[in-house]
Design an enzyme around this catalytic site. Structure first.
Site, short mmCIF file in Angstrom:
data_model
loop_
_atom_site.label_atom_id
_atom_site.label_comp_id
_atom_site.label_asym_id
_atom_site.label_seq_id
_atom_site.Cartn_x
_atom_site.Cartn_y
_atom_site.Cartn_z
N ARG A 225 -12.16 17.70 46.57
CA ARG A 225 -12.32 19.04 46.02
C ARG A 225 -13.30 19.83 46.88
NH1 ARG A 225 -8.14 18.92 43.89
NH2 ARG A 225 -7.64 19.19 41.68
N HIS A 273 -4.35 22.27 51.31
CA HIS A 273 -4.33 21.53 50.04
C HIS A 273 -2.98 20.79 49.85
CE1 HIS A 273 -6.24 21.42 45.79
NE2 HIS A 273 -5.48 20.37 45.95
C1 GLV Z 1 -4.46 18.07 43.60
O1 GLV Z 1 -5.34 18.74 44.02
C2 GLV Z 1 -4.57 17.27 42.42
O2 GLV Z 1 -5.56 17.45 41.68
O3 GLV Z 1 -3.70 16.44 42.18
#
Ligand code: GLV
Length: 309
Positions: A225, A273
């Protein structure tokens, strides 16, 4: 049984079709359908839902987060706190995460970053690569995904150590627990991989001081994160030469703004991401099994709202 789906950025048609396949007896609907007021869901499958959803849906029995990280859902105003929150524990994502991390470890561990730089200069200069055993890898976070990443790196012959909030024991992984050990853990990481969840305690955990605790020439890989890593501190550590490079998949602000200085750093790999995408079939296999267990009164692991993961 009624099932509600809302997935920001996910293809609703694909998800609805898959829900109907996995749970053929359920009446599955999409939040954006303009639901009749008297249609109330038993279970909601959610990724970044709007807060209004919880005003309209008042009989939910469990919320399923369509990802591993629950930070967005936990911080959403109006989330019914009494309704159990269940997240994807692996659901096929670990495989992708292992590959992402391995790519980063190989990129820096096998000097591909340096060869890219040499190529820019048209230089042919073989380097003495470090052996796998001498490259010290550290994993921050040993949850469902972290534990799988640890095992996959071990299978590749790397020496590993892990750090987690609560004690974890994974065979062959040197484990550290608690803030008081963090600096000594970091001081032993040539490459640190961050898989920590976004919580109060992990906010900017990797700040200037923590990055300074890494050995000179270390690398940061962050597919966890974005809020856990202070990007200004990272840039300073790259500028000073203390850090060799970074591979970043997640950011406190996504998308990373186009003018952000990290985009043009040659020693930084940026991905949007995508380290471990949610997989429709595998996610629904977990969710269908969890719903069946809930219906039968059996145990299903829930998010611990106090711990925030
Ligand atoms: C992706 O960021 C997830 O939380 O699976």
């Amino acid at each position: 049984m009624n099932i509600l789906f809302h997935g920001q950025g996910l293809d609703s048609d694909t998800w609805l079709a898959a829900i109907r396949t996995q749970l053929p007896n359920a009446d599955a609907r999409c939040w954006s359908d303009g639901l009749p007021n008297d249609w109330q869901a038993d279970y909601a499958l959610l990724w970044h839902p709007p807060a209004e959803l919880f005003q309209q849906q008042t009989r939910l029995r469990a919320l399923f987060n369509l990802g591993a990280g629950v930070d967005a859902l936990l911080s959403l105003p109006g989330r019914p706190v009494e309704v159990p929150l269940i997240r994807l524990r692996n659901a096929g994502m670990a495989h992708w995460m292992c590959q992402y991390v391995l790519y980063g470890v190989l990129h820096f561990g096998r000097d591909f970053d340096r060869y890219r730089a040499q190529q820019q200069q048209h230089q042919w200069r073989p380097l003495q690569s470090r052996s796998r055993e001498s490259l010290r890898l550290g994993l921050l976070g040993l949850g469902a995904l972290g534990a799988e990443v640890a095992c996959s790196l071990q299978r590749q012959g790397y020496a590993l150590q892990g750090w987690s909030r609560s004690p974890k024991s994974i065979e062959g992984v040197d484990s550290y627990t608690g803030q008081q050990c963090l600096d000594s853990f970091l001081s032993r990481c040539d490459i640190v991989v961050n898989l920590l969840p976004a919580t109060r305690d992990t906010h900017n955990l990797l700040d200037a001081e923590r990055l300074a605790a890494l050995p000179s020439g270390a690398v940061v890989i962050n597919p966890g994160r974005g809020s856990t890593l202070d990007l200004d501190a990272l840039l300073d550590a790259l500028d000073s030469g203390h850090l060799r490079g970074a591979m970043l998949d997640v950011f406190a602000e996504e998308p990373l703004p186009p003018e952000h200085p990290l985009w043009s750093r040659p020693e930084v790999i940026i991905t949007p991401h995508v380290a471990a995408p949610t997989l429709v079939t595998e996610a629904l296999e977990q969710i269908a099994a969890d719903i069946e267990a809930l219906e039968q009164g059996r145990f299903v692991p829930r998010v611990d709202v106090e711990k925030e993961y």
